[in-house]
Scaffold this motif. Structure first.
Motif, short mmCIF file in Angstrom:
data_model
loop_
_atom_site.label_atom_id
_atom_site.label_comp_id
_atom_site.label_asym_id
_atom_site.label_seq_id
_atom_site.Cartn_x
_atom_site.Cartn_y
_atom_site.Cartn_z
N UNK A 175 1.10 -1.66 -0.08
CA UNK A 175 0.26 0.30 -0.01
C UNK A 175 0.57 1.02 -0.18
N UNK A 176 2.29 1.22 -0.06
CA UNK A 176 3.05 2.07 -0.36
C UNK A 176 3.63 2.91 1.51
N UNK A 177 3.10 2.08 2.52
CA UNK A 177 3.91 2.40 3.84
C UNK A 177 4.92 2.28 4.06
N UNK A 178 5.79 2.64 5.24
CA UNK A 178 6.77 1.52 5.21
C UNK A 178 6.06 0.78 6.74
N UNK A 179 5.10 0.80 7.10
CA UNK A 179 4.75 0.57 8.68
C UNK A 179 3.65 0.94 9.45
N UNK A 197 2.25 4.94 8.87
CA UNK A 197 3.42 5.50 8.26
C UNK A 197 3.98 5.69 6.66
N UNK A 198 3.64 7.32 6.03
CA UNK A 198 4.56 6.86 4.49
C UNK A 198 6.09 7.98 4.77
N UNK A 199 6.95 7.72 3.54
CA UNK A 199 7.48 8.82 4.18
C UNK A 199 8.33 9.95 2.67
N UNK A 200 8.01 10.64 3.84
CA UNK A 200 8.09 12.55 3.28
C UNK A 200 7.03 13.17 4.99
N UNK A 201 7.23 14.44 4.75
CA UNK A 201 6.48 15.30 5.23
C UNK A 201 5.93 16.68 5.13
N UNK A 202 5.65 15.81 3.69
CA UNK A 202 4.58 16.95 3.04
C UNK A 202 3.79 16.45 2.70
N UNK A 203 2.82 17.45 2.14
CA UNK A 203 1.01 17.60 1.67
C UNK A 203 1.59 15.92 1.85
N UNK A 204 1.30 15.08 0.81
CA UNK A 204 0.72 14.01 0.52
C UNK A 204 1.33 13.13 1.40
N UNK A 205 2.41 12.97 1.17
CA UNK A 205 1.96 11.91 2.58
C UNK A 205 1.32 12.06 4.16
N UNK A 206 1.00 13.03 4.39
CA UNK A 206 0.53 13.16 5.31
C UNK A 206 -1.05 13.57 5.44
N UNK A 207 -1.65 13.04 4.14
CA UNK A 207 -3.07 12.90 3.50
C UNK A 207 -3.45 11.49 3.87
N UNK A 208 -2.34 11.22 3.61
CA UNK A 208 -2.28 9.17 3.96
C UNK A 208 -2.45 9.14 4.98
N UNK A 209 -1.45 9.80 6.05
CA UNK A 209 -1.91 9.00 7.40
C UNK A 209 -0.84 10.02 7.78
N UNK A 210 0.81 9.43 8.93
CA UNK A 210 1.77 9.60 9.39
C UNK A 210 3.45 9.58 8.78
N UNK A 211 3.96 11.16 8.62
CA UNK A 211 5.01 11.24 7.66
C UNK A 211 6.41 10.59 7.95
N UNK A 223 5.67 6.57 29.52
CA UNK A 223 5.72 5.35 30.51
C UNK A 223 4.27 4.73 29.41
N UNK A 224 3.39 5.72 28.81
CA UNK A 224 2.66 5.24 27.32
C UNK A 224 3.35 4.60 26.67
N UNK A 225 2.69 3.46 26.26
CA UNK A 225 3.55 2.50 25.27
C UNK A 225 3.15 3.22 23.95
N UNK A 226 3.98 2.92 23.03
CA UNK A 226 3.91 2.97 20.97
C UNK A 226 4.43 2.00 20.30
N UNK A 227 3.64 1.31 19.63
CA UNK A 227 4.05 0.00 18.87
C UNK A 227 5.11 0.31 17.39
N UNK A 228 5.48 0.24 17.10
CA UNK A 228 6.06 0.08 16.42
C UNK A 228 6.36 -1.33 15.60
N UNK A 229 5.63 -1.07 13.98
CA UNK A 229 6.28 -2.42 13.35
C UNK A 229 6.52 -2.11 11.83
#
Length: 253
Positions: A129-133, A146-160, A194-200
């Protein structure tokens, strides 16, 4: 003749005596000042209103880079592109090569040098789907790609993911919107230690614990530097304060 003159003299003396006998107040005058200059009571008044501080949470905001001068929408309020801290380039905060000698990164301690972790983004790390995780923060109900880059296009899909930074080992910096077209990071400034964050990613799954939430200058890019510990750094805007960003750090547990 003498009698006539005596009579006239007598009448003149009597007239003079009568004139002198008139009461003094008959020749005095007094002038009173004007009365109340207000000729009527007011029928209206201007109320004094004291501004009240709004009670709603105003701690976050999607700051915008306004359109260029003279563009068709330059005169319209609230238009522009979402602004995310500038990416300094590959590797460290100063844009140096990540393969260069060890540098100091977040979590390494002041004055200590150690080997930093860094995993470059390569084509084999992308999903179909073009994401990195995927990033998950259960305490605020967040699951976002998570999508590569922090421009408008990646951030319209999700986190950058900030280009030129690590995607797995060391520090993984990620940015996201908190309002408008997306509201992925709208509550990250409320996270507790202490709040948990998970990266896959395709390289596996890691769990991190929040170690800090701070407001930093938009020009502070120290959170993008590589680190000797595995961690994630999250960025989003601060409402009505375009000169600042919320920065959340979390270290692997």
């Amino acid at each position: 003749m003498k009698k006539l003159k005596a009579l006239i003299s007598t009448m003149l003396c009597l007239g003079l005596m009568c004139a002198m006998a008139l009461p003094a107040h008959a020749m005095e005058y007094s002038f009173d000042g004007p009365g109340d200059p207000n000729y009527g009571d007011p029928t209206s008044f201007e109320p004094v209103v004291t501004p009240q501080e709004p009670s709603e949470d105003q701690s976050k905001d999607g700051a915008l880079v306004p359109p260029g001068f003279g563009t068709p929408t330059s005169y319209l309020p609230g238009v522009g592109d979402p602004y995310i801290p500038e990416n300094p380039g590959p590797g460290t905060v100063d844009g140096s090569d990540p393969a260069a000698p060890p540098t100091i990164g977040p979590g390494t301690g002041t004055g200590n040098t150690s080997t930093v972790g860094f995993t470059q983004v390569t084509s084999d790390l992308y999903y179909a789907n073009g994401s990195l995780g995927t990033l998950k923060i259960p305490s605020i109900g967040l699951t976002v790609g998570i999508y590569e880059g922090t421009g408008s296009a990646p951030l319209l899909k999700g986190a950058g993911h900030f280009e030129g930074t690590s995607i797995w080992d060391g520090n993984v910096p990620v940015a996201g919107h908190n309002r408008g077209v997306r509201n992925d990071f709208g509550k990250i400034h409320l996270l507790r230690a202490g709040a948990t964050i998970t990266l896959t990613t395709k390289l596996g799954t890691r769990t991190y614990a929040v170690s800090g939430v701070s407001k930093v200058s938009v020009n502070d890019v120290s959170g993008l530097a590589p680190a000797s510990v595995n961690m994630v750094t999250l960025y989003t805007c601060v409402e009505n304060q375009p000169a600042y960003r919320w920065c959340v750090t979390a270290v692997q547990v």
